[in-house]
Write an enzyme that holds these catalytic residues in place. Structure first.
Site, PDB file in Angstrom:
ATOM      1  N   PHE A  28     -26.924  -3.023 -22.871  1.00  0.00           N
ATOM      2  CA  PHE A  28     -27.248  -4.381 -22.401  1.00  0.00           C
ATOM      3  C   PHE A  28     -26.218  -4.807 -21.347  1.00  0.00           C
ATOM      4  O   PHE A  28     -26.534  -5.480 -20.380  1.00  0.00           O
ATOM      5  CB  PHE A  28     -27.247  -5.340 -23.596  1.00  0.00           C
ATOM      6  CG  PHE A  28     -27.789  -6.708 -23.280  1.00  0.00           C
ATOM      7  CD1 PHE A  28     -29.109  -6.885 -22.902  1.00  0.00           C
ATOM      8  CD2 PHE A  28     -26.967  -7.830 -23.375  1.00  0.00           C
ATOM      9  CE1 PHE A  28     -29.611  -8.154 -22.622  1.00  0.00           C
ATOM     10  CE2 PHE A  28     -27.461  -9.097 -23.086  1.00  0.00           C
ATOM     11  CZ  PHE A  28     -28.785  -9.253 -22.712  1.00  0.00           C
ATOM     12  N   ARG A  55     -20.820  -7.290 -16.274  1.00  0.00           N
ATOM     13  CA  ARG A  55     -22.022  -8.089 -16.549  1.00  0.00           C
ATOM     14  C   ARG A  55     -22.682  -8.461 -15.238  1.00  0.00           C
ATOM     15  O   ARG A  55     -21.995  -8.760 -14.254  1.00  0.00           O
ATOM     16  CB  ARG A  55     -21.652  -9.398 -17.260  1.00  0.00           C
ATOM     17  CG  ARG A  55     -21.134  -9.235 -18.657  1.00  0.00           C
ATOM     18  CD  ARG A  55     -21.017 -10.588 -19.333  1.00  0.00           C
ATOM     19  NE  ARG A  55     -22.312 -11.277 -19.373  1.00  0.00           N
ATOM     20  CZ  ARG A  55     -22.697 -12.062 -20.370  1.00  0.00           C
ATOM     21  NH1 ARG A  55     -21.911 -12.260 -21.399  1.00  0.00           N
ATOM     22  NH2 ARG A  55     -23.862 -12.650 -20.347  1.00  0.00           N
ATOM     23  N   ALA A  95     -28.754 -21.472 -19.985  1.00  0.00           N
ATOM     24  CA  ALA A  95     -28.188 -20.403 -19.154  1.00  0.00           C
ATOM     25  C   ALA A  95     -28.971 -19.119 -19.336  1.00  0.00           C
ATOM     26  O   ALA A  95     -29.654 -18.928 -20.346  1.00  0.00           O
ATOM     27  CB  ALA A  95     -26.719 -20.178 -19.506  1.00  0.00           C
ATOM     28  N   PRO A 133     -11.937 -13.053 -15.364  1.00  0.00           N
ATOM     29  CA  PRO A 133     -11.738 -11.962 -14.395  1.00  0.00           C
ATOM     30  C   PRO A 133     -10.629 -10.980 -14.742  1.00  0.00           C
ATOM     31  O   PRO A 133     -10.508  -9.939 -14.108  1.00  0.00           O
ATOM     32  CB  PRO A 133     -11.419 -12.700 -13.087  1.00  0.00           C
ATOM     33  CG  PRO A 133     -10.917 -14.041 -13.512  1.00  0.00           C
ATOM     34  CD  PRO A 133     -11.620 -14.379 -14.787  1.00  0.00           C
ATOM     35  N   GLY A 134      -9.838 -11.268 -15.782  1.00  0.00           N
ATOM     36  CA  GLY A 134      -8.814 -10.315 -16.193  1.00  0.00           C
ATOM     37  C   GLY A 134      -9.397  -9.010 -16.722  1.00  0.00           C
ATOM     38  O   GLY A 134      -8.763  -7.956 -16.607  1.00  0.00           O
ATOM     39  N   GLU A 161     -36.943 -11.591 -27.162  1.00  0.00           N
ATOM     40  CA  GLU A 161     -35.531 -11.441 -26.790  1.00  0.00           C
ATOM     41  C   GLU A 161     -34.607 -11.894 -27.929  1.00  0.00           C
ATOM     42  O   GLU A 161     -33.391 -12.003 -27.744  1.00  0.00           O
ATOM     43  CB  GLU A 161     -35.230 -12.243 -25.508  1.00  0.00           C
ATOM     44  CG  GLU A 161     -35.876 -11.646 -24.266  1.00  0.00           C
ATOM     45  CD  GLU A 161     -35.495 -12.372 -22.990  1.00  0.00           C
ATOM     46  OE1 GLU A 161     -34.543 -13.175 -23.008  1.00  0.00           O
ATOM     47  OE2 GLU A 161     -36.155 -12.132 -21.958  1.00  0.00           O
TER      48      GLU A 161
END
Length: 217
Positions: A28, A55, A95, A133-134, A161
């Site tokens: 996924f 992602r 979202a 973002p790390g 889903e």
């Protein structure tokens, strides 16, 4: 004018070289291992090995009813909150992930229908940001849009889903209080509700009244 843009990064993507890239997991989401070298501020180079959670882009949209001065939010189970001290069920803005060939605005409208049964008016961009973002690559585009909350509620989501989503309508001041006391504690919801708090009177004026029900194509 230096005040209009007081910071520019010294380096660009040209200053990073990925020498090797392995896909450790492909499902996924993807998990990659990057071997990379980048320039340093002191003038040299540094070489790193890093796992990267990859992602695809996502979109979130805050549904705001200017006539009732309320927001429409969704409650659902989140695997990432499995050890949450209160509950793995979070209160969030609508979202979803961007599918191939989709524009962010299309995603916002599609997810609002699927998750809340809502039809959106004008989409107002809030910001585009990186979640963490790390160690993960995910860009999230945030919007706010007017809705008529009078008929919204109940349980939604796509069964195929595995979605099981409850719709809540909250007066804006209640939603702002839930951010302030830490009850709403996911990034997209905090950012968009704080943005609404900053722009509240302007938006209410902009969208209030008969124009609000005109739905943009």
């Amino acid at each position: 004018n230096p005040m209009s843009n007081p910071w520019q990064p010294e380096f660009t993507t040209a200053d990073v070289e990925v020498t090797e890239q392995e896909v450790l997991f492909d499902g996924f989401f993807q998990l990659k291992k990057l071997h990379l070298t980048h320039r340093t501020f002191a003038g040299g180079n540094v070489t790193l090995e890093r796992e990267l959670f990859w992602r695809d882009d996502a979109v979130a949209v805050l549904l705001y009813d200017p006539d009732r001065d309320a927001v429409v939010m969704v409650e659902q189970f989140r695997p990432g909150a499995i050890d949450h001290p209160r509950s793995p069920w979070l209160l969030e803005v609508v979202a979803g992930m961007v599918e191939p060939g989709e524009q962010p605005e299309q995603v916002a409208r599609r997810e609002a229908r699927e998750e809340a049964g809502a039809t959106l008016g004008e989409l107002m961009p809030i910001t585009r940001y990186m979640s963490s973002p790390g160690g993960s690559r995910e860009y999230l585009s945030l919007y706010c849009a007017p809705v008529d909350s009078s008929t919204l509620g109940g349980i939604h989501g796509l069964e195929d889903e595995g979605e099981d989503i409850r719709v809540h309508t909250l007066p804006v001041q209640q939603a702002f209080a839930l951010v302030a006391n830490g009850s709403i504690d996911n990034a997209a919801s905090i950012i968009s509700l704080q943005w609404l708090q900053l722009n509240h009177s302007r938006l209410k004026q902009h969208w209030e009244g008969p124009d609000e029900v005109e739905v943009c194509a």
